[in-house]
Design a protein around this motif. Structure first.
Motif, PDB file in Angstrom:
ATOM      1  N   SER A  45       0.794  -1.349   0.102  1.00 59.16           N
ATOM      2  CA  SER A  45       0.002  -0.262   0.202  1.00 59.16           C
ATOM      3  C   SER A  45       0.426   1.059  -0.025  1.00 59.16           C
ATOM      4  O   SER A  45       0.479   2.101  -0.301  1.00 59.16           O
ATOM      5  N   ASN A  46       2.137   1.686   0.761  1.00 58.40           N
ATOM      6  CA  ASN A  46       2.481   3.120  -0.245  1.00 58.40           C
ATOM      7  C   ASN A  46       3.783   2.214  -1.290  1.00 58.40           C
ATOM      8  O   ASN A  46       5.046   3.006  -1.107  1.00 58.40           O
ATOM      9  N   TYR A  47       3.273   1.818  -1.894  1.00 54.99           N
ATOM     10  CA  TYR A  47       4.323   1.849  -3.315  1.00 54.99           C
ATOM     11  C   TYR A  47       4.018   2.922  -4.119  1.00 54.99           C
ATOM     12  O   TYR A  47       3.070   2.793  -4.555  1.00 54.99           O
ATOM     13  N   THR A  48       5.866   3.890  -4.265  1.00 51.09           N
ATOM     14  CA  THR A  48       5.241   5.041  -4.831  1.00 51.09           C
ATOM     15  C   THR A  48       5.673   5.041  -6.051  1.00 51.09           C
ATOM     16  O   THR A  48       7.093   4.321  -6.634  1.00 51.09           O
ATOM     17  N   VAL A  89       2.995  -0.649   8.471  1.00 50.84           N
ATOM     18  CA  VAL A  89       3.478   0.020   7.458  1.00 50.84           C
ATOM     19  C   VAL A  89       2.669   1.477   7.781  1.00 50.84           C
ATOM     20  O   VAL A  89       1.830   1.564   7.410  1.00 50.84           O
ATOM     21  N   ASN A  90       3.229   2.597   8.465  1.00 48.42           N
ATOM     22  CA  ASN A  90       2.718   3.504   8.360  1.00 48.42           C
ATOM     23  C   ASN A  90       0.773   3.729   9.599  1.00 48.42           C
ATOM     24  O   ASN A  90      -0.190   4.433   8.723  1.00 48.42           O
ATOM     25  N   ASP A  91       1.592   2.458  10.529  1.00 49.90           N
ATOM     26  CA  ASP A  91      -0.433   2.646  11.620  1.00 49.90           C
ATOM     27  C   ASP A  91      -1.020   1.749  10.561  1.00 49.90           C
ATOM     28  O   ASP A  91      -2.172   2.103  10.579  1.00 49.90           O
ATOM     29  N   LYS A  92      -0.701   1.028   9.315  1.00 48.47           N
ATOM     30  CA  LYS A  92      -1.823  -0.009   8.296  1.00 48.47           C
ATOM     31  C   LYS A  92      -1.777  -1.389   8.311  1.00 48.47           C
ATOM     32  O   LYS A  92       0.059  -1.018   7.910  1.00 48.47           O
ATOM     33  N   SER A  93      -2.065  -2.509   8.303  1.00 48.40           N
ATOM     34  CA  SER A  93      -1.365  -3.242   8.764  1.00 48.40           C
ATOM     35  C   SER A  93      -1.301  -4.106   7.624  1.00 48.40           C
ATOM     36  O   SER A  93      -2.289  -3.591   6.278  1.00 48.40           O
ATOM     37  N   GLU A  94      -0.202  -4.986   7.243  1.00 48.18           N
ATOM     38  CA  GLU A  94      -0.020  -5.463   5.484  1.00 48.18           C
ATOM     39  C   GLU A  94       0.913  -7.280   6.102  1.00 48.18           C
ATOM     40  O   GLU A  94       0.517  -7.490   6.529  1.00 48.18           O
ATOM     41  N   ASN A  95      -0.450  -7.595   5.063  1.00 47.07           N
ATOM     42  CA  ASN A  95       0.016  -8.978   5.190  1.00 47.07           C
ATOM     43  C   ASN A  95       0.741  -9.388   3.755  1.00 47.07           C
ATOM     44  O   ASN A  95      -0.311  -8.783   2.398  1.00 47.07           O
ATOM     45  N   ILE A  96       1.511 -10.415   3.498  1.00 45.23           N
ATOM     46  CA  ILE A  96       2.336 -10.941   2.435  1.00 45.23           C
ATOM     47  C   ILE A  96       1.656 -12.160   2.957  1.00 45.23           C
ATOM     48  O   ILE A  96       2.231 -13.512   3.888  1.00 45.23           O
ATOM     49  N   ILE A  97       1.293 -13.512   1.328  1.00 46.71           N
ATOM     50  CA  ILE A  97       1.337 -15.036   1.294  1.00 46.71           C
ATOM     51  C   ILE A  97       2.347 -15.365   0.301  1.00 46.71           C
ATOM     52  O   ILE A  97       2.141 -14.879  -0.253  1.00 46.71           O
ATOM     53  N   ILE A  98       3.085 -16.126   1.263  1.00 41.07           N
ATOM     54  CA  ILE A  98       3.347 -16.816  -0.074  1.00 41.07           C
ATOM     55  C   ILE A  98       3.772 -18.976   0.705  1.00 41.07           C
ATOM     56  O   ILE A  98       3.555 -18.870   1.744  1.00 41.07           O
ATOM     57  N   LYS A  99       4.758 -19.542  -0.585  1.00 40.69           N
ATOM     58  CA  LYS A  99       4.542 -20.433  -0.570  1.00 40.69           C
ATOM     59  C   LYS A  99       5.154 -21.312   0.966  1.00 40.69           C
ATOM     60  O   LYS A  99       6.281 -20.721   1.671  1.00 40.69           O
ATOM     61  N   ASP A 105      17.890 -15.189   2.578  1.00 44.98           N
ATOM     62  CA  ASP A 105      17.814 -15.654   3.605  1.00 44.98           C
ATOM     63  C   ASP A 105      17.247 -16.618   3.772  1.00 44.98           C
ATOM     64  O   ASP A 105      16.873 -17.759   4.636  1.00 44.98           O
ATOM     65  N   SER A 106      16.104 -16.074   4.830  1.00 46.72           N
ATOM     66  CA  SER A 106      15.553 -16.209   6.166  1.00 46.72           C
ATOM     67  C   SER A 106      14.132 -17.192   5.098  1.00 46.72           C
ATOM     68  O   SER A 106      13.136 -17.206   4.381  1.00 46.72           O
ATOM     69  N   ILE A 107      13.890 -18.594   5.733  1.00 46.05           N
ATOM     70  CA  ILE A 107      12.894 -19.036   5.581  1.00 46.05           C
ATOM     71  C   ILE A 107      11.656 -19.412   6.541  1.00 46.05           C
ATOM     72  O   ILE A 107      11.753 -19.306   7.629  1.00 46.05           O
ATOM     73  N   VAL A 108      11.291 -19.121   5.790  1.00 46.63           N
ATOM     74  CA  VAL A 108       9.175 -19.000   6.666  1.00 46.63           C
ATOM     75  C   VAL A 108       9.088 -20.287   6.832  1.00 46.63           C
ATOM     76  O   VAL A 108       8.459 -20.647   5.400  1.00 46.63           O
ATOM     77  N   ASN A 109       8.210 -20.896   7.994  1.00 52.12           N
ATOM     78  CA  ASN A 109       8.014 -22.228   7.551  1.00 52.12           C
ATOM     79  C   ASN A 109       5.821 -22.165   8.301  1.00 52.12           C
ATOM     80  O   ASN A 109       5.753 -23.015   8.275  1.00 52.12           O
ATOM     81  N   ASN A 110       5.796 -20.696   8.915  1.00 47.56           N
ATOM     82  CA  ASN A 110       4.462 -20.567   9.781  1.00 47.56           C
ATOM     83  C   ASN A 110       3.928 -19.158   9.936  1.00 47.56           C
ATOM     84  O   ASN A 110       4.922 -18.056   9.380  1.00 47.56           O
ATOM     85  N   ASP A 111       3.081 -18.647   9.559  1.00 48.46           N
ATOM     86  CA  ASP A 111       2.909 -16.961  10.017  1.00 48.46           C
ATOM     87  C   ASP A 111       3.555 -16.588  10.568  1.00 48.46           C
ATOM     88  O   ASP A 111       3.981 -16.888  12.039  1.00 48.46           O
ATOM     89  N   LEU A 112       3.572 -15.219  10.237  1.00 48.26           N
ATOM     90  CA  LEU A 112       4.779 -14.383  11.403  1.00 48.26           C
ATOM     91  C   LEU A 112       4.768 -13.138  11.263  1.00 48.26           C
ATOM     92  O   LEU A 112       4.150 -12.776  10.232  1.00 48.26           O
ATOM     93  N   GLU A 113       5.053 -12.268  11.794  1.00 46.25           N
ATOM     94  CA  GLU A 113       4.815 -10.664  12.247  1.00 46.25           C
ATOM     95  C   GLU A 113       6.261  -9.905  12.217  1.00 46.25           C
ATOM     96  O   GLU A 113       7.145 -11.404  12.673  1.00 46.25           O
ATOM     97  N   ILE A 114       7.110  -9.305  11.400  1.00 49.59           N
ATOM     98  CA  ILE A 114       7.801  -9.097  10.913  1.00 49.59           C
ATOM     99  C   ILE A 114       7.500  -7.015  11.112  1.00 49.59           C
ATOM    100  O   ILE A 114       6.547  -6.864  11.010  1.00 49.59           O
ATOM    101  N   ILE A 115       9.287  -6.570  11.375  1.00 43.27           N
ATOM    102  CA  ILE A 115       9.163  -5.656  12.492  1.00 43.27           C
ATOM    103  C   ILE A 115       9.777  -4.276  11.547  1.00 43.27           C
ATOM    104  O   ILE A 115      11.189  -4.643  11.012  1.00 43.27           O
ATOM    105  N   ALA A 116      10.046  -3.299  10.900  1.00 38.18           N
ATOM    106  CA  ALA A 116      10.593  -2.325  10.794  1.00 38.18           C
ATOM    107  C   ALA A 116      11.475  -1.531  11.879  1.00 38.18           C
ATOM    108  O   ALA A 116      10.809  -1.335  12.361  1.00 38.18           O
ATOM    109  N   ILE A 117      12.733  -1.109  11.047  1.00 32.71           N
ATOM    110  CA  ILE A 117      13.877  -0.838  12.177  1.00 32.71           C
ATOM    111  C   ILE A 117      14.625   0.041  11.416  1.00 32.71           C
ATOM    112  O   ILE A 117      14.548   0.537  10.880  1.00 32.71           O
TER     113      ILE A 117
END
Length: 160
Positions: free
Chosen positions: A78-81, A106-116, A148-160
């Motif tokens: 949603s913040n793609y310029t 991102v900017n107080d708006k929750s985003e989700n990405i779905i991957i294998k 190269d972080s492998i994702v096997n479960n639903d998770l949350e990431i945080i911007a720093i």
């Protein structure tokens, strides 16, 4: 004297017309879509440095739409310029695949990405927040996200 007034008035009118034309000529970019055999989405035009607001999402029999990527491989959020002509490609996962959801804010708006499940974490468009400079992403446990972080479960990431 009368002739000079007419010439001056004509020049003034022409200058005003040119200024109005120049002010109305906002640079716009073309956004085109490759839906990979999904339902079609019409091309759009968007002004330079505006945030893309996609109102349509494609559908495809037997697949889950998981978002668009641009021609550079960036995930469109949603913040793609937009700052150039851009081709967006639809990404799909078969309904038979095991999937996981990556959540972030991102900017107080929750985003989700779905991957294998078992995929590496794809690049996510860097968030923009006034007064801040994005450094990188981290997992909710504090460890850093790498390409190269492998994702096997639903998770949350945080911007720093």
């Amino acid at each position: 004297n009368k002739k000079q007034i007419i010439v001056t008035s004509t020049i003034l009118i022409l200058v005003i017309i040119i200024l109005l034309i120049l002010l109305g000529c906002e640079q716009k970019y073309n956004i085109t879509f490759n839906t990979d055999r999904g339902s079609q989405i019409s091309d759009i035009k968007i002004s330079k440095d505006k945030t893309l607001n996609l109102k349509e999402t494609p559908t495809k029999e037997g697949y889950i739409f998981v978002g668009f990527t641009d021609q550079d491989g960036n995930i469109v959020t949603s913040n793609y310029t937009v700052n150039k002509d851009t081709k967006l490609t639809a990404n799909w996962i078969s309904k038979d695949e095991n999937i996981v959801t990556i959540s972030y804010v991102v900017n107080d708006k929750s985003e989700n990405i779905i991957i294998k499940k078992g995929s590496s974490l794809k690049s996510i468009t860097e968030p923009q927040k006034e007064g801040y400079i994005f450094d990188r992403w981290k997992f909710s446990d504090g460890s850093l996200v790498t390409s190269d972080s492998i994702v096997n479960n639903d998770l949350e990431i945080i911007a720093i």
